[in-house]
Scaffold this motif. Structure first.
Motif, PDB file in Angstrom:
ATOM      1  N   PRO A   1     -83.658  33.933  -4.581  1.00  0.00           N
ATOM      2  CA  PRO A   1     -82.507  33.202  -4.027  1.00  0.00           C
ATOM      3  C   PRO A   1     -82.060  32.100  -4.983  1.00  0.00           C
ATOM      4  CG  PRO A   1     -84.529  32.439  -3.006  1.00  0.00           C
ATOM      5  CD  PRO A   1     -84.942  33.477  -4.009  1.00  0.00           C
ATOM      6  N   ILE A   2     -81.541  32.509  -6.111  1.00  0.00           N
ATOM      7  CA  ILE A   2     -81.240  31.521  -7.147  1.00  0.00           C
ATOM      8  C   ILE A   2     -79.872  30.873  -6.930  1.00  0.00           C
ATOM      9  CG2 ILE A   2     -80.732  31.277  -9.630  1.00  0.00           C
ATOM     10  CD1 ILE A   2     -83.056  33.213 -10.100  1.00  0.00           C
ATOM     11  N   ALA A   3     -79.879  29.558  -6.961  1.00  0.00           N
ATOM     12  CA  ALA A   3     -78.629  28.801  -6.877  1.00  0.00           C
ATOM     13  C   ALA A   3     -78.436  28.070  -8.199  1.00  0.00           C
ATOM     14  CB  ALA A   3     -78.671  27.817  -5.725  1.00  0.00           C
ATOM     15  N   LEU A   4     -77.263  28.245  -8.806  1.00  0.00           N
ATOM     16  CA  LEU A   4     -76.929  27.594 -10.067  1.00  0.00           C
ATOM     17  C   LEU A   4     -75.973  26.441  -9.774  1.00  0.00           C
ATOM     18  CD1 LEU A   4     -76.066  30.904 -11.958  1.00  0.00           C
ATOM     19  CD2 LEU A   4     -78.240  29.660 -12.076  1.00  0.00           C
ATOM     20  N   VAL A   5     -76.252  25.296 -10.358  1.00  0.00           N
ATOM     21  CA  VAL A   5     -75.408  24.130 -10.090  1.00  0.00           C
ATOM     22  C   VAL A   5     -74.965  23.514 -11.412  1.00  0.00           C
ATOM     23  CG1 VAL A   5     -75.281  21.892  -8.929  1.00  0.00           C
ATOM     24  CG2 VAL A   5     -76.675  23.714  -7.934  1.00  0.00           C
TER      25      VAL A   5
ATOM     26  N   TYR B   1     -77.840  34.743 -14.193  1.00  0.00           N
ATOM     27  CA  TYR B   1     -77.949  35.364 -12.878  1.00  0.00           C
ATOM     28  C   TYR B   1     -78.108  34.315 -11.778  1.00  0.00           C
ATOM     29  CZ  TYR B   1     -80.039  37.587  -8.864  1.00  0.00           C
ATOM     30  OH  TYR B   1     -80.303  37.973  -7.581  1.00  0.00           O
ATOM     31  N   GLY B   2     -77.501  34.560 -10.645  1.00  0.00           N
ATOM     32  CA  GLY B   2     -77.696  33.712  -9.477  1.00  0.00           C
ATOM     33  C   GLY B   2     -77.013  34.335  -8.284  1.00  0.00           C
ATOM     34  N   LYS B   3     -77.424  33.891  -7.094  1.00  0.00           N
ATOM     35  CA  LYS B   3     -76.744  34.329  -5.869  1.00  0.00           C
ATOM     36  C   LYS B   3     -75.557  33.415  -5.587  1.00  0.00           C
ATOM     37  CE  LYS B   3     -79.447  37.497  -3.724  1.00  0.00           C
ATOM     38  NZ  LYS B   3     -78.836  38.768  -3.307  1.00  0.00           N
ATOM     39  N   VAL B   4     -75.721  32.156  -5.983  1.00  0.00           N
ATOM     40  CA  VAL B   4     -74.716  31.136  -5.697  1.00  0.00           C
ATOM     41  C   VAL B   4     -74.465  30.320  -6.954  1.00  0.00           C
ATOM     42  CG1 VAL B   4     -74.141  29.146  -4.249  1.00  0.00           C
ATOM     43  CG2 VAL B   4     -75.756  30.828  -3.417  1.00  0.00           C
TER      44      VAL B   4
END
Ligand SMILES: [Mg+2]
Ligand SMILES: [Zn+2]
Length: 256
Positions: free
Chosen positions: A12-16, A137-140
């Motif tokens: 569940p990767i989130a990139l900010v 890669y990320g989900k968000v």
């Protein structure tokens, strides 16, 4: 169990993003350009929607480059609290947080200062300073810049983007993008869409690995640490959205 047969952890990767999302680049740049402006130039600065538009003029760009090379400038950028609310929400949903920020082409000293900034303000996240966000890669993704958003969505057609409202992204709309302007309405939308995408990183009945019971105080034969010290498998969340399965070093999933 061989390495190949280990169940894959859902990620569940989130990139900010940093500048314009967590760190107030625009505010600091405007403040410091005002110090270098003549009285006749002040109104131009005050009327500019954002600092990116000024960058197209060589004399302003030269001043901006000078400011960006000031030691400590990137490290001391002020925080944007509205987006930290979203980061906290992501953490509550057990997203795996990664800061994804572009390293300036020329000012390579900024790369290390950006990492220092993140260590101070987002110590719970890994940091990626790079030159093409679209590859990660990320989900968000949370990002303020439509160009990067579109680039990232090219390879993440089901990805979700939270876009902090900024003058330079006004009017930008996309079905995968939620505009975050700090309003209660936007908050509810962000929360709903984040949870929706978080669930796509949970195991289903069909693909969940076997979970066995173990004592949290028992020691893992491979590393010697107690099982309770091992990381969670974030592919499992309980009904109250808490992780409850640990991953032993041999890949077994443990309920303590
Ligand atoms: Mg940005
Ligand atoms: Zn271990």
């Amino acid at each position: 169990m061989t390495a190949q047969s280990r169940p894959v952890v859902a990620e569940p990767i989130a990139l900010v993003d940093m500048d314009g999302t967590l760190a107030n680049y625009d505010f600091a740049m405007r403040r410091d350009l005002l110090r270098l402006a003549s009285p006749e130039e002040v109104h131009l600065l005050n009327e500019s929607k954002d600092m990116h538009s000024l960058e197209r003029m060589p004399h302003w760009k030269a001043r901006m480059d000078l400011i960006k090379r000031t030691p400590g400038w990137w490290r001391d950028l002020p925080r944007m609290e509205a987006q930290f609310r979203v980061v906290d929400l992501m953490r509550k949903m057990y997203f795996d947080l990664h800061i994804l920020t572009k390293g300036p082409w020329k000012t390579t000293s900024a790369w290390s200062e950006k990492v220092e900034w993140c260590r101070e303000h987002t110590p719970f996240a890994s940091v990626h300073v790079g030159e093409d966000k679209g590859l990660v890669y990320g989900k968000v993704l949370m990002d303020d810049w439509p160009h990067y958003i579109l680039r990232w969505l090219t390879w993440r057609t089901r990805g979700l983007v939270v876009m902090p409202a900024q003058p330079w992204n006004e009017g930008f709309e996309h079905p995968n993008v939620v505009r975050w302007d700090g309003s209660q309405e936007a908050w509810e939308e962000v929360e709903r869409r984040l949870w929706e995408i978080r669930q796509t990183a949970l195991y289903t009945e069909d693909n969940a690995p076997e979970v066995i019971r173990a004592s949290g105080l028992a020691r893992c034969p491979e590393c010697g640490e107690k099982y309770v010290e091992h990381p969670h498998d974030l592919g499992f969340l309980s009904y109250d959205r808490q992780p409850f399965v640990r991953v032993a070093c041999d890949g077994r999933r443990l309920k303590l």
